[in-house]
Every structure is written in C-alpha cells, then in structure tokens.
Design an enzyme around this catalytic site. Structure first.
Site, PDB file in Angstrom:
ATOM      1  N   ARG A  83       2.270 -12.083  -0.477  1.00 21.11           N
ATOM      2  CA  ARG A  83       0.953 -12.462   0.044  1.00 21.11           C
ATOM      3  C   ARG A  83       0.402 -13.700  -0.658  1.00 21.11           C
ATOM      4  O   ARG A  83       0.661 -13.917  -1.839  1.00 21.11           O
ATOM      5  CB  ARG A  83      -0.045 -11.321  -0.178  1.00 21.11           C
ATOM      6  CG  ARG A  83       0.344  -9.997   0.481  1.00 21.11           C
ATOM      7  CD  ARG A  83      -0.399  -9.766   1.749  1.00 21.11           C
ATOM      8  NE  ARG A  83       0.137  -8.646   2.528  1.00 21.11           N
ATOM      9  CZ  ARG A  83      -0.396  -8.258   3.689  1.00 21.11           C
ATOM     10  NH1 ARG A  83      -1.447  -8.881   4.190  1.00 21.11           N
ATOM     11  NH2 ARG A  83       0.140  -7.265   4.365  1.00 21.11           N
TER      12      ARG A  83
ATOM     13  N   HIS B  69     -10.310  -2.605  11.534  1.00 17.50           N
ATOM     14  CA  HIS B  69      -9.237  -3.463  11.021  1.00 17.50           C
ATOM     15  C   HIS B  69      -9.017  -4.608  12.010  1.00 17.50           C
ATOM     16  O   HIS B  69      -8.022  -4.638  12.733  1.00 17.50           O
ATOM     17  CB  HIS B  69      -7.964  -2.609  10.867  1.00 17.50           C
ATOM     18  CG  HIS B  69      -6.858  -3.232  10.086  1.00 17.50           C
ATOM     19  ND1 HIS B  69      -5.539  -2.830  10.228  1.00 17.50           N
ATOM     20  CD2 HIS B  69      -6.840  -4.210   9.144  1.00 17.50           C
ATOM     21  CE1 HIS B  69      -4.773  -3.542   9.421  1.00 17.50           C
ATOM     22  NE2 HIS B  69      -5.534  -4.380   8.751  1.00 17.50           N
TER      23      HIS B  69
ATOM     24  N   ASP C  88      -9.060  -9.900   8.889  1.00 16.86           N
ATOM     25  CA  ASP C  88      -8.565  -8.548   8.588  1.00 16.86           C
ATOM     26  C   ASP C  88      -9.563  -7.432   8.893  1.00 16.86           C
ATOM     27  O   ASP C  88      -9.154  -6.375   9.334  1.00 16.86           O
ATOM     28  CB  ASP C  88      -8.154  -8.469   7.110  1.00 16.86           C
ATOM     29  CG  ASP C  88      -7.175  -7.329   6.822  1.00 16.86           C
ATOM     30  OD1 ASP C  88      -6.178  -7.201   7.578  1.00 16.86           O
ATOM     31  OD2 ASP C  88      -7.405  -6.561   5.882  1.00 16.86           O
TER      32      ASP C  88
ATOM     33  N   ARG D  91       0.844  -1.193   0.000  1.00 14.30           N
ATOM     34  CA  ARG D  91       0.000   0.000   0.000  1.00 14.30           C
ATOM     35  C   ARG D  91       0.886   1.253   0.000  1.00 14.30           C
ATOM     36  O   ARG D  91       1.961   1.260   0.587  1.00 14.30           O
ATOM     37  CB  ARG D  91      -0.916   0.014   1.226  1.00 14.30           C
ATOM     38  CG  ARG D  91      -2.082  -0.976   1.121  1.00 14.30           C
ATOM     39  CD  ARG D  91      -2.981  -0.922   2.348  1.00 14.30           C
ATOM     40  NE  ARG D  91      -2.295  -1.370   3.533  1.00 14.30           N
ATOM     41  CZ  ARG D  91      -1.737  -0.592   4.449  1.00 14.30           C
ATOM     42  NH1 ARG D  91      -1.801   0.726   4.341  1.00 14.30           N
ATOM     43  NH2 ARG D  91      -1.114  -1.111   5.481  1.00 14.30           N
TER      44      ARG D  91
ATOM     45  N   TYR E 253      -1.497  -3.477  -6.995  1.00 13.30           N
ATOM     46  CA  TYR E 253      -1.230  -4.280  -5.802  1.00 13.30           C
ATOM     47  C   TYR E 253      -2.355  -4.258  -4.765  1.00 13.30           C
ATOM     48  O   TYR E 253      -2.859  -3.180  -4.405  1.00 13.30           O
ATOM     49  CB  TYR E 253       0.062  -3.794  -5.125  1.00 13.30           C
ATOM     50  CG  TYR E 253       0.463  -4.772  -4.062  1.00 13.30           C
ATOM     51  CD1 TYR E 253       1.093  -5.956  -4.409  1.00 13.30           C
ATOM     52  CD2 TYR E 253       0.098  -4.580  -2.736  1.00 13.30           C
ATOM     53  CE1 TYR E 253       1.374  -6.907  -3.467  1.00 13.30           C
ATOM     54  CE2 TYR E 253       0.384  -5.528  -1.791  1.00 13.30           C
ATOM     55  CZ  TYR E 253       1.025  -6.694  -2.151  1.00 13.30           C
ATOM     56  OH  TYR E 253       1.283  -7.636  -1.222  1.00 13.30           O
TER      57      TYR E 253
ATOM     58  N   LYS F 261      -9.537  -2.509   1.677  1.00 10.80           N
ATOM     59  CA  LYS F 261      -9.303  -1.380   2.579  1.00 10.80           C
ATOM     60  C   LYS F 261     -10.086  -0.132   2.142  1.00 10.80           C
ATOM     61  O   LYS F 261     -10.596   0.609   2.979  1.00 10.80           O
ATOM     62  CB  LYS F 261      -7.801  -1.073   2.668  1.00 10.80           C
ATOM     63  CG  LYS F 261      -6.987  -2.223   3.281  1.00 10.80           C
ATOM     64  CD  LYS F 261      -7.499  -2.566   4.619  1.00 10.80           C
ATOM     65  CE  LYS F 261      -6.861  -3.678   5.423  1.00 10.80           C
ATOM     66  NZ  LYS F 261      -5.667  -4.330   5.101  1.00 10.80           N
TER      67      LYS F 261
ATOM     68  N   CYS G 285       1.039  -7.584  11.860  1.00  4.95           N
ATOM     69  CA  CYS G 285       1.291  -7.722  13.298  1.00  4.95           C
ATOM     70  C   CYS G 285       0.519  -8.876  13.930  1.00  4.95           C
ATOM     71  O   CYS G 285       0.357  -8.919  15.153  1.00  4.95           O
ATOM     72  CB  CYS G 285       0.973  -6.424  14.020  1.00  4.95           C
ATOM     73  SG  CYS G 285       2.163  -5.122  13.627  1.00  4.95           S
TER      74      CYS G 285
ATOM     75  N   SER H 119      -1.137  -3.722  10.320  1.00  2.00           N
ATOM     76  CA  SER H 119      -0.759  -4.614   9.227  1.00  2.00           C
ATOM     77  C   SER H 119       0.516  -5.371   9.572  1.00  2.00           C
ATOM     78  O   SER H 119       1.462  -4.790  10.096  1.00  2.00           O
ATOM     79  CB  SER H 119      -0.556  -3.796   7.952  1.00  2.00           C
ATOM     80  OG  SER H 119      -1.738  -3.090   7.651  1.00  2.00           O
TER      81      SER H 119
HETATM   82  P1  GTP Z   1      -2.138  -7.797   7.482  1.00  2.00           P
HETATM   83  O1  GTP Z   1      -2.658  -8.849   6.570  1.00  2.00           O
HETATM   84  O2  GTP Z   1      -1.052  -6.975   6.860  1.00  2.00           O
HETATM   85  O3  GTP Z   1      -3.209  -6.914   8.042  1.00  2.00           O
HETATM   86  O4  GTP Z   1      -1.322  -8.538   8.677  1.00  2.00           O
HETATM   87  P2  GTP Z   1      -1.747  -9.458   9.916  1.00  2.00           P
HETATM   88  O5  GTP Z   1      -2.037  -8.580  11.085  1.00  2.00           O
HETATM   89  O6  GTP Z   1      -2.791 -10.418   9.522  1.00  2.00           O
HETATM   90  O7  GTP Z   1      -0.381 -10.206  10.256  1.00  2.00           O
HETATM   91  P3  GTP Z   1       0.023 -11.765  10.197  1.00  2.00           P
HETATM   92  O8  GTP Z   1      -0.827 -12.623  11.083  1.00  2.00           O
HETATM   93  O9  GTP Z   1       0.071 -12.152   8.772  1.00  2.00           O
HETATM   94  O10 GTP Z   1       1.490 -11.740  10.806  1.00  2.00           O
HETATM   95  C1  GTP Z   1       2.525 -10.976  10.263  1.00  2.00           C
HETATM   96  C2  GTP Z   1       3.858 -11.453  10.744  1.00  2.00           C
HETATM   97  O11 GTP Z   1       3.895 -11.500  12.177  1.00  2.00           O
HETATM   98  C3  GTP Z   1       4.204 -12.855  10.253  1.00  2.00           C
HETATM   99  O12 GTP Z   1       5.538 -12.856   9.801  1.00  2.00           O
HETATM  100  C4  GTP Z   1       4.046 -13.709  11.477  1.00  2.00           C
HETATM  101  O13 GTP Z   1       4.891 -14.816  11.440  1.00  2.00           O
HETATM  102  C5  GTP Z   1       4.367 -12.757  12.623  1.00  2.00           C
HETATM  103  N1  GTP Z   1       3.622 -13.128  13.859  1.00  2.00           N
HETATM  104  C6  GTP Z   1       2.288 -13.368  13.972  1.00  2.00           C
HETATM  105  N2  GTP Z   1       1.943 -13.741  15.217  1.00  2.00           N
HETATM  106  C7  GTP Z   1       3.092 -13.711  15.951  1.00  2.00           C
HETATM  107  C8  GTP Z   1       3.401 -13.996  17.331  1.00  2.00           C
HETATM  108  O14 GTP Z   1       2.541 -14.344  18.132  1.00  2.00           O
HETATM  109  N3  GTP Z   1       4.695 -13.841  17.704  1.00  2.00           N
HETATM  110  C9  GTP Z   1       5.670 -13.451  16.826  1.00  2.00           C
HETATM  111  N4  GTP Z   1       6.924 -13.340  17.278  1.00  2.00           N
HETATM  112  N5  GTP Z   1       5.431 -13.202  15.514  1.00  2.00           N
HETATM  113  C10 GTP Z   1       4.161 -13.323  15.086  1.00  2.00           C
HETATM  114  C1  SPV Z   2      -2.774  -4.662   5.165  1.00  2.00           C
HETATM  115  O1  SPV Z   2      -1.800  -4.037   4.733  1.00  2.00           O
HETATM  116  O2  SPV Z   2      -3.313  -4.387   6.263  1.00  2.00           O
HETATM  117  C2  SPV Z   2      -3.326  -5.793   4.394  1.00  2.00           C
HETATM  118  C3  SPV Z   2      -2.886  -5.960   3.012  1.00  2.00           C
HETATM  119  O3  SPV Z   2      -4.168  -6.514   4.891  1.00  2.00           O
HETATM  120  S1  SPV Z   2      -3.622  -4.831   1.904  1.00  2.00           S
HETATM  121  O4  SPV Z   2      -4.706  -5.492   1.201  1.00  2.00           O
HETATM  122  O5  SPV Z   2      -2.600  -4.417   0.949  1.00  2.00           O
HETATM  123  O6  SPV Z   2      -4.161  -3.714   2.660  1.00  2.00           O
HETATM  124 MN    MN Z   3      -4.712  -5.750   7.038  1.00  2.00          MN
END
Ligand code: GTP
Ligand code: SPV
Ligand code: MN
Length: 611
Positions: free
Chosen positions: A392, A250, A297, A82, A221, A230, A274, A272
């Site tokens: 992704r 979110h 999400d 983004r 993207y 979003k 996290c 994002s």
């Molecule tokens: P968006 O799709 O961007 O909104 O992200 P998201 O909040 O869904 O994040 P996601 O669950 O994909 O995690 C992102 C990164 O954080 C990955 O590389 C995970 O491996 C890492 N991660 C997730 N949960 C944990 C955790 O409990 N501990 C640690 N150390 N890393 C974590």
């Molecule tokens: C984020 O960045 O929070 C995502 C991926 O979930 S996107 O669709 O690019 O916003």
């Molecule tokens: Mn997201």
C-alpha cells in the site's frame, strides 16, 4: 484514578478532558510503557518520529529528489493484511453481531485482552493520538483518541486523519469521542534488541459497539492498527448510523462533470482491492467528461434539509493498493505520491532508493523485494512478486491534483447515484440499473466477489460481500439490510440516489478481461448520468435495466465489439445457477433477513423462470 507519576510524560498533558486523562492513566498503568507522548500532528512530530523510525530500521528514507519526505517500510511477513478471522464484534447480545461477524461476550473478551495488554508496552512509548474523522468544522465532529505503542501508526494517522490543535480543542469540549486502544503486543526487555516490524502472532481486532470502543492487539498493519479507518469509520460508525438513521459505507465518492458543466456526485461500494481508488481518480477517455475526487474508501451519508442524501469522506488520506497502479491505470494516484510526504509499505525498494511494484512502468533490473530479498525480473524468486499483492501507499488527499474543492465541506455532497460492484469472471454484466431502491438494496445485499489479497486467506474464491461491507458491518447483517430499506422508506423516492451494479472484471474463455476498464469506465459513468437525465436507453431484463452495446458511447474503444457485448450479456443460465448461491446466503442469515429481500429473490426467480 490518578496518574501514575513513575511513567515519564504522563504529567503535563496538553488535554484537559478528565475522561481522556483517566483512560490514558489507566492504560499506562496496565501496559507499563517507559514513557507517554502526547501527539499533536505537527510537522516537528512527523520529522522526529520518521527519523526515529529510520534509526530503528523500520523506515528507509526514499531519495528526496524522487519522493520528497517519503519512507519505505516492510512489515513482518505474517502481518500484511486485515485479519478477518481475528476480528470481533463484542455486542452484549450475540444476535447483534449476527452471522457475518465473530462474536465473544464483551466481559470475557475484556478479560482475555486485559491479560494480553498487561505489561505489553514495556520498553516502548505510549503515544496518545487525538484525531477527528471528517472535517473538524462539522456540526458534530467525530472525535477519537487512539493509544498506540507504534510510531508507524502515529505518522500514518497524520496522513489518514485530522490531527492537531483544533482536534485537541474540540476534545476538551463535551463532544463524544471513541476510545481506541492499540498495541503491537511486543514488549521489550531491558537490553533486548528491537525488530524492524514488531508485532505478535496472537491478534485481536475487537469492537464494543454499545460502548463505541475499539481494542486492537498484535498487528501493526493498516486496517488492523490505524483504528480511525475500518474500525471506527465503518464498524463502530455503522452501529451509530443504525441508531441514528444514517449510513456508514465502504464507498468512494467522486464528482463527475459533464461536457455541459453539469455536476453529479456518485458513491460506489466495491470490495477491498476491487477498484474504488481507481474509479475515484478516474481520467475518462471520452472527451469533455471530467472526474474530481472526494474519497476512495469510506463514505458517511446523512439526509440533508432538502431531503437528499449527502456524503462526507471521514478520511484525509489514501491508503491505496500499490500493485497495478501506474501512469496508465491511475495517473492521478501516481501524481499524488510523486509529491512526496508518503509512506509505502511492502512494496519493492529500488537500488536508487525509490519504490517499485508489479504493474508500474520501468521495471528495474534489480530491487529488494518486500521480503528484503534480491529480486530481478529474471530470477523473481521463482515467480514470487517483488511487492506484496496487498502492498500500500499512504498519501495525503490534499496532494491529489484532481481533488474536488468541496472535499472538506462538513455538509458533504449530494449523491445522485450509488454503484455496487464486485470482481466476477462470469454472470454479472458490466452495468445494470435497479428497478427501485428496494431492488437496489437487494443488488447490494447479494453482491458477490472473488476474494482478494486485502484480507488474509485464499484468493479467488467467490463469496457474498453485501454492499462490500461483509468485513465491516458492526452489527447483524439482517438488521443492516433492514436499515437500508428503512433509509429508503423514510425518504422522498425522487430524491434518493439511483442504484446501479457494475462489474469491470468479467472475462472471456481465455481469461482476458472483456471490458478495458480504468479510464474507459468513464463510458459507464456517462451512461449512468444520462439515465438520470432520462437521455440514455436501456433494455429491461430479468435482473434490471441493462444497456446493449449500442446504448453505450463506445466511440474510440479498441476492444472487439463481441467482447463488449459479452461483457453486457445477461445469460439466463448463468443467472439460474446463481439462484441457489443467493438462497444459501439468505438462508444463512436466518430470521433477521428482511421479508422484502425474500420478496425480491422470489420476484427475480419468477423473471428467470425458476420455480
Ligand atoms: P481497497 O483499498 O482495498 O478498499 O481497494 P480498492 O477498492 O480501492 O481497489 P483499487 O482501486 O486499489 O484496485 C485494486 C486492483 O484492481 C488494482 O490492482 C487495480 O489495478 C485493479 N483495477 C481497478 N480498476 C480496474 C478496472 O477497471 N479493470 C481491471 N481489470 N482492474 C482494475
Ligand atoms: C481494505 O482492505 O478495504 C483497505 C485497506 O482499504 S485496510 O486499511 O487494511 O482496511
Ligand atoms: Mn477499503
């Protein structure tokens, strides 16, 4: 205006709604595509467009024995996330966009973008994509029509949204719909050879909140181009929610089942990259507890007739961060993508036509990196990753083995707890329960996190990310906080979700994570549920109710107890150092900051002994 007959396909539309047809004709007239294609979300359409994308070199079909009906794409290296600095909220009054958004006068923006759009689909196809966010059976189906010159967008929308005959039928009624215009900004001259990932250096991701309208230009993207995500479900929907008394957030939505078979629904907002997807698909390590997934999400939350807050996930697919996903951290995501019917963008491509990324088991001897270069663990392009950190997978929710059966219920599920969380090396304890809704709103309003690769810019820097919504609030952030307060005031306090603040990412001096995370986060969820049931103890601290290590179920945890204790520590000096950062953030909001948020800050300072 009437249709321009010179553009092939503009005649015989499968939609009868006059406003839609007029808008399509107007856009076709401006952007001058070679043809118009009316999308229906069918299997035939998927097969045809994925084949066209393979022929164009945008897609590589993966080995069907490993990933049936799945495709790999590598984007332009400058179109990987983004673009927040190119994202605009064009409200009539600049004060309605507020201090966290870029603003431009709507008329000026339209003039600028109209010039960019002029002829921008030359040599390409204009796809008309009717879609619905959330169940089509909703009392008020949330419709949209995306016009895009990208077939990648069409097939991604097949996965991420509801498309098809029912949506087209609804669109022909009188339900409101959101017009969402998207162009790659890459016209083709006659005879000009196309590139694998067309896009433009100039990018605009623009929202007109009063008109409930989206214009996007220059990027192919994810969040820049799949406009139901979003742009609609957060930026436009948050403005609708403000006007109508609900919340567009979110947040993941999960269902937690206790050993006694009691069911709780939890929503969680993390910035994002996290951990939302990971928590949403959690496999708890503690015996007897089970998680089912409803969303990873976005959550739309409305009050039900019983006074409780009900959440619906507007999406139909997961657009998840690939790196770090593996059989240990997120086995359910792995199972979901194994079933195929998925798209992978900016991951690495193996020699046997499968995908790989950093953190996945079975590191291959050789892959093509997301940049299309030879990559092996040893030569690793001087430390360059094989997959982009924001690569992704895009996969249908229906394939998730732990999908909650009620995921498609238009009434949603009643939320018992809301979690806020960020990525912080210091200061923020593993879990902290708010004193009440207003204090919980303050926790959300002051949420902070280290920047990730999900948006362009420097990674690692701590920034305030209120409710994990800083890039997604479609109006003034001060008004948004007031809306949260108002939502709480309008409700029966006993029926409101309780609010917690978590941090899976606190680190020791050597940079190691203090808390094991992933499946072990189920222990924190257990504590939260037992707090709701009045069964778990906590310690009242200056910042909220925080458990000590002996107040959490740590049976079987292999990390040293000192690390767990350090992850839970409320360090008064660290918190005192946090105060000026919160003050700076609140000052930046100006006069729209609700006084209740100032009051919460003053109360926190008092409890910390800061004058
Ligand atoms: P968006 O799709 O961007 O909104 O992200 P998201 O909040 O869904 O994040 P996601 O669950 O994909 O995690 C992102 C990164 O954080 C990955 O590389 C995970 O491996 C890492 N991660 C997730 N949960 C944990 C955790 O409990 N501990 C640690 N150390 N890393 C974590
Ligand atoms: C984020 O960045 O929070 C995502 C991926 O979930 S996107 O669709 O690019 O916003
Ligand atoms: Mn997201």
């Amino acid at each position: 205006m009437t249709a321009v007959p010179t553009i092939q396909g503009l005649e015989n539309p499968p939609i009868g709604r006059r406003e839609v047809l007029d808008w399509v004709a107007e856009v076709a007239d401006l952007t001058t595509p070679d043809r118009v294609v009316w999308c229906d979300g069918s299997q035939e359409e998927w097969d045809r467009l994925t084949k066209e994308l393979v022929d164009a070199g945008t897609f590589v079909q993966l080995d069907p024995d490993k990933k049936p009906n799945s495709f790999y794409a590598a984007s332009d290296p400058d179109d990987v996330a983004r673009v927040e600095e190119r994202t605009y909220i064009c409200s009539v009054d600049p004060a309605d966009a507020g201090v966290t958004n870029n603003w431009m006068d709507p008329a000026e923006m339209k003039a600028t973008m109209t010039e960019l759009y002029r002829g921008c689909m030359r040599g390409r196809t204009l796809y008309v994509i009717p879609f619905c966010m959330g169940p089509t059976s909703a009392e008020r189906p949330m419709l949209g029509v995306e016009l895009s010159d990208s077939a990648y967008v069409v097939v991604s929308m097949h996965i991420m949204t509801r498309m098809g005959a029912e949506v087209q039928r609804l669109l022909d009624g009188d339900t409101d719909w959101v017009p969402a215009l998207h162009s790659l900004g890459a016209p083709l001259e006659p005879g000009q050879e196309d590139v694998r990932w067309p896009c433009n250096q100039t990018k605009y991701i623009t929202h007109f909140p009063e008109e409930r309208m989206i214009w996007s230009y220059g990027s192919g993207y994810g969040g820049n181009a799949l406009l139901g995500k979003k742009c609609y479900s957060l930026r436009i929907a948050s403005a609708m929610a403000r006007d109508e008394g609900w919340l567009a957030e979110h947040m993941l939505i999960l269902k937690l089942i206790s050993p006694e078979e009691k069911v709780y629904y939890v929503a969680a907002a993390f910035p994002s990259a996290c951990g939302k997807t990971n928590l949403a698909m959690l496999e708890p390590t503690i015996p007897g507890w089970k998680v089912e997934t409803l969303g990873d999400d976005i959550a739309w939350m409305h009050f039900g007739a019983d006074g409780r807050l009900y959440a619906v996930n507007p999406e139909a697919g997961f657009f998840g961060v690939a790196p770090g996903t593996n059989w240990k951290t997120n086995p359910n995501a792995m199972r979901t993508i194994e079933r195929g019917n998925s798209l992978f963008t900016n991951v690495a491509l193996t020699d046997d036509k499968d995908i790989w990324w950093e953190g996945m088991e079975g590191e291959p001897e050789h892959v093509l990196s997301w940049k299309g270069q030879d990559w092996s663990p040893a030569n690793g392009e001087a430390g360059q990753p094989a997959a982009h950190p924001n690569s992704r997978y895009c996969t249908p929710m229906s394939q998730c083995p732990i999908l909650a059966p009620e995921w498609d219920d238009p009434n949603g599920v009643p939320i018992s707890a809301i979690l806020f969380g960020g990525r912080r090396k210091t200061t923020i304890p593993l879990v902290n329960e708010s004193f009440d809704w207003q204090h919980g709103t303050f926790m959300g309003a002051t949420l902070s996190s280290e920047k990730t690769a999900a948006a362009a810019g420097a990674v690692g820097q701590v920034r305030r990310d209120p409710m994990a919504m800083i890039p997604f609030i479609g109006y003034n952030v001060g008004d948004y906080f007031q809306h949260w307060i108002d939502v709480g005031k309008g409700a029966d306090a006993d029926k409101l979700p309780r609010i917690f603040y978590v941090n899976w990412f606190r680190r020791g001096d050597d940079g190691r994570f203090l808390w094991p995370g992933f499946g072990e986060n189920g222990r924190v969820l257990k504590w939260i549920i037992q707090r709701l049931e009045g069964k778990a103890a906590a310690t009242e601290t200056a910042i909220g109710h925080v458990p000590t290590a002996d107040q959490i179920d740590l049976d079987g945890v292999s990390e040293p107890l000192e690390d767990i204790e350090a992850s839970l520590k409320v360090d008064i000096e660290e918190w005192r150092a946090e105060i000026p950062l919160i003050e700076e953030w609140f000052d930046s909001i100006g006069e729209k900051l609700p006084t209740s948020m100032r009051d919460e800050l003053e109360a926190l300072k008092q409890r910390l002994g800061v004058s």
